[in-house]
Design a protein around this motif. Structure first.
Motif, PDB file in Angstrom:
ATOM      1  N   TYR A 172       9.697  10.099  -0.821  1.00  0.00           N
ATOM      2  CA  TYR A 172      10.002   9.812   0.575  1.00  0.00           C
ATOM      3  C   TYR A 172       8.774   9.824   1.490  1.00  0.00           C
ATOM      4  O   TYR A 172       8.830   9.303   2.598  1.00  0.00           O
ATOM      5  N   PHE A 173       7.681  10.433   1.053  1.00  0.00           N
ATOM      6  CA  PHE A 173       6.562  10.696   1.951  1.00  0.00           C
ATOM      7  C   PHE A 173       5.998   9.433   2.600  1.00  0.00           C
ATOM      8  O   PHE A 173       5.895   9.337   3.820  1.00  0.00           O
ATOM      9  N   PHE A 174       5.627   8.461   1.786  1.00  0.00           N
ATOM     10  CA  PHE A 174       4.997   7.269   2.359  1.00  0.00           C
ATOM     11  C   PHE A 174       6.001   6.336   3.029  1.00  0.00           C
ATOM     12  O   PHE A 174       5.621   5.521   3.865  1.00  0.00           O
ATOM     13  N   THR A 175       7.276   6.488   2.703  1.00  0.00           N
ATOM     14  CA  THR A 175       8.307   5.747   3.432  1.00  0.00           C
ATOM     15  C   THR A 175       8.343   6.234   4.878  1.00  0.00           C
ATOM     16  O   THR A 175       8.426   5.421   5.813  1.00  0.00           O
TER      17      THR A 175
ATOM     18  N   SER B 244      10.037   1.315  -3.678  1.00  0.00           N
ATOM     19  CA  SER B 244       9.437   2.492  -4.326  1.00  0.00           C
ATOM     20  C   SER B 244      10.311   3.095  -5.422  1.00  0.00           C
ATOM     21  O   SER B 244       9.835   3.265  -6.552  1.00  0.00           O
ATOM     22  N   PRO B 245      11.571   3.441  -5.152  1.00  0.00           N
ATOM     23  CA  PRO B 245      12.384   4.021  -6.231  1.00  0.00           C
ATOM     24  C   PRO B 245      12.634   3.045  -7.376  1.00  0.00           C
ATOM     25  O   PRO B 245      12.625   3.432  -8.545  1.00  0.00           O
ATOM     26  N   VAL B 246      12.837   1.767  -7.046  1.00  0.00           N
ATOM     27  CA  VAL B 246      13.130   0.783  -8.090  1.00  0.00           C
ATOM     28  C   VAL B 246      11.914   0.582  -8.996  1.00  0.00           C
ATOM     29  O   VAL B 246      12.033   0.590 -10.229  1.00  0.00           O
ATOM     30  N   ILE B 247      10.744   0.419  -8.419  1.00  0.00           N
ATOM     31  CA  ILE B 247       9.529   0.226  -9.222  1.00  0.00           C
ATOM     32  C   ILE B 247       9.215   1.482 -10.031  1.00  0.00           C
ATOM     33  O   ILE B 247       8.855   1.392 -11.213  1.00  0.00           O
ATOM     34  N   ASN B 248       9.362   2.657  -9.423  1.00  0.00           N
ATOM     35  CA  ASN B 248       9.158   3.900 -10.171  1.00  0.00           C
ATOM     36  C   ASN B 248      10.106   3.984 -11.361  1.00  0.00           C
ATOM     37  O   ASN B 248       9.705   4.382 -12.455  1.00  0.00           O
TER      38      ASN B 248
ATOM     39  N   LEU C  20       0.827  -1.217   0.000  1.00  0.00           N
ATOM     40  CA  LEU C  20       0.000   0.000   0.000  1.00  0.00           C
ATOM     41  C   LEU C  20       0.857   1.260   0.000  1.00  0.00           C
ATOM     42  O   LEU C  20       0.574   2.209  -0.743  1.00  0.00           O
ATOM     43  N   PHE C  21       1.922   1.261   0.802  1.00  0.00           N
ATOM     44  CA  PHE C  21       2.779   2.445   0.863  1.00  0.00           C
ATOM     45  C   PHE C  21       3.611   2.599  -0.408  1.00  0.00           C
ATOM     46  O   PHE C  21       3.858   3.726  -0.853  1.00  0.00           O
ATOM     47  N   VAL C  22       4.033   1.502  -1.003  1.00  0.00           N
ATOM     48  CA  VAL C  22       4.737   1.587  -2.292  1.00  0.00           C
ATOM     49  C   VAL C  22       3.791   2.157  -3.347  1.00  0.00           C
ATOM     50  O   VAL C  22       4.197   3.014  -4.144  1.00  0.00           O
ATOM     51  N   ALA C  23       2.548   1.715  -3.348  1.00  0.00           N
ATOM     52  CA  ALA C  23       1.561   2.271  -4.292  1.00  0.00           C
ATOM     53  C   ALA C  23       1.432   3.781  -4.097  1.00  0.00           C
ATOM     54  O   ALA C  23       1.369   4.546  -5.075  1.00  0.00           O
ATOM     55  N   GLY C  24       1.411   4.228  -2.854  1.00  0.00           N
ATOM     56  CA  GLY C  24       1.372   5.660  -2.582  1.00  0.00           C
ATOM     57  C   GLY C  24       2.615   6.370  -3.086  1.00  0.00           C
ATOM     58  O   GLY C  24       2.535   7.473  -3.644  1.00  0.00           O
ATOM     59  N   ASN C  25       3.769   5.719  -2.919  1.00  0.00           N
ATOM     60  CA  ASN C  25       5.027   6.301  -3.389  1.00  0.00           C
ATOM     61  C   ASN C  25       5.184   6.205  -4.899  1.00  0.00           C
ATOM     62  O   ASN C  25       6.126   6.760  -5.460  1.00  0.00           O
ATOM     63  N   ILE C  26       4.293   5.505  -5.563  1.00  0.00           N
ATOM     64  CA  ILE C  26       4.269   5.501  -7.027  1.00  0.00           C
ATOM     65  C   ILE C  26       3.311   6.582  -7.521  1.00  0.00           C
ATOM     66  O   ILE C  26       3.624   7.352  -8.423  1.00  0.00           O
ATOM     67  N   ALA C  27       2.134   6.667  -6.894  1.00  0.00           N
ATOM     68  CA  ALA C  27       1.116   7.635  -7.322  1.00  0.00           C
ATOM     69  C   ALA C  27       1.525   9.082  -7.018  1.00  0.00           C
ATOM     70  O   ALA C  27       1.387   9.964  -7.876  1.00  0.00           O
TER      71      ALA C  27
ATOM     72  N   PRO D 121       4.505  10.659  -6.606  1.00  0.00           N
ATOM     73  CA  PRO D 121       5.481  11.281  -7.514  1.00  0.00           C
ATOM     74  C   PRO D 121       4.897  11.574  -8.903  1.00  0.00           C
ATOM     75  O   PRO D 121       5.242  12.585  -9.514  1.00  0.00           O
ATOM     76  N   GLN D 122       4.016  10.708  -9.384  1.00  0.00           N
ATOM     77  CA  GLN D 122       3.403  10.972 -10.691  1.00  0.00           C
ATOM     78  C   GLN D 122       2.600  12.268 -10.666  1.00  0.00           C
ATOM     79  O   GLN D 122       2.645  13.051 -11.615  1.00  0.00           O
ATOM     80  N   LEU D 123       1.882  12.490  -9.593  1.00  0.00           N
ATOM     81  CA  LEU D 123       1.134  13.746  -9.441  1.00  0.00           C
ATOM     82  C   LEU D 123       2.086  14.935  -9.327  1.00  0.00           C
ATOM     83  O   LEU D 123       1.874  15.979  -9.951  1.00  0.00           O
ATOM     84  N   CYS D 124       3.123  14.777  -8.542  1.00  0.00           N
ATOM     85  CA  CYS D 124       4.060  15.871  -8.327  1.00  0.00           C
ATOM     86  C   CYS D 124       4.850  16.220  -9.582  1.00  0.00           C
ATOM     87  O   CYS D 124       5.231  17.374  -9.782  1.00  0.00           O
ATOM     88  N   HIS D 125       5.077  15.245 -10.445  1.00  0.00           N
ATOM     89  CA  HIS D 125       5.826  15.503 -11.674  1.00  0.00           C
ATOM     90  C   HIS D 125       4.991  16.268 -12.701  1.00  0.00           C
ATOM     91  O   HIS D 125       5.523  16.692 -13.725  1.00  0.00           O
ATOM     92  N   LEU D 126       3.713  16.485 -12.421  1.00  0.00           N
ATOM     93  CA  LEU D 126       2.898  17.344 -13.275  1.00  0.00           C
ATOM     94  C   LEU D 126       3.255  18.813 -13.076  1.00  0.00           C
ATOM     95  O   LEU D 126       2.932  19.651 -13.916  1.00  0.00           O
ATOM     96  N   VAL D 127       3.894  19.115 -11.957  1.00  0.00           N
ATOM     97  CA  VAL D 127       4.340  20.466 -11.638  1.00  0.00           C
ATOM     98  C   VAL D 127       5.803  20.590 -12.067  1.00  0.00           C
ATOM     99  O   VAL D 127       6.593  19.678 -11.790  1.00  0.00           O
TER     100      VAL D 127
END
Length: 169
Positions: free
Chosen positions: A49-52, A71-75, A23-30, A32-38
């Motif tokens: 780092y947030f959900f870690t 999280s970083p590896v899957i991303n 669940l936390f890895v999923a959060g750490n995937i979602a 960053p995707q949102l943040c990279h829109l900025v």
């Protein structure tokens, strides 16, 4: 400010360890995707780092470490971000974050703004030293302190708010 909470230290033999890490890895995937829109959202908001932080503080080092490493590896495998060259530093900083957050939670047994600030400063300062040793460029190594302050503030206050919200789970 401090809040008493149920804090855990789940073992690798507990199925919940892997469920929460997932669940936390999923959060750490979602996130960053949102943040990279900025523009410059990743380096400024430090979303990986947030959900870690949440995982390790609430559920202990093992859940935090799984979240930190996966999280970083899957991303990277899914989106090419972070770049392969950045992975060693991100893995080190993420691992340091998991260790510092789990230690602080175990030591204080409370959700505390002071403890969270200590966690964030610890992983960033020690991680910056590792990054400087790896890349050999001090200016690059202190990037999180140059442009990532908003992300650290989100970790500090957002992490506190989320931990407080889930404190009785």
């Amino acid at each position: 400010m401090e809040t008493s909470a149920k804090l855990y230290s789940l073992s690798f033999s507990n199925v919940k360890t892997y469920l929460f890490a997932f669940l936390f890895v999923a959060g750490n995937i979602a996130l960053p995707q949102l943040c990279h829109l900025v523009p410059m959202g990743g380096p400024t908001l430090l979303p990986i780092y947030f959900f870690t932080l949440i995982a390790a503080y609430k559920f202990g080092f093992r859940v935090g470490l799984l979240t930190a490493l996966l999280s970083p590896v899957i991303n990277h495998l899914l989106f090419g971000m972070p770049a392969a060259a950045a992975l060693p530093v991100l893995l080190i900083k993420s691992g340091l974050l998991a260790g510092a957050a789990a230690f602080a939670a175990r030591y204080t047994k409370k959700i505390s703004l002071v403890a969270l600030l200590g966690v964030i400063l610890a992983y960033q300062v020690i991680g910056t030293a590792f990054e400087w040793a790896i890349c050999g460029n001090f200016f690059l190594a202190v990037q999180d302190f140059r442009i990532g302050i908003p992300g650290m503030l989100i970790q500090w206050f957002g992490g506190y708010a989320l931990l407080k919200a889930i404190s009785k789970l």
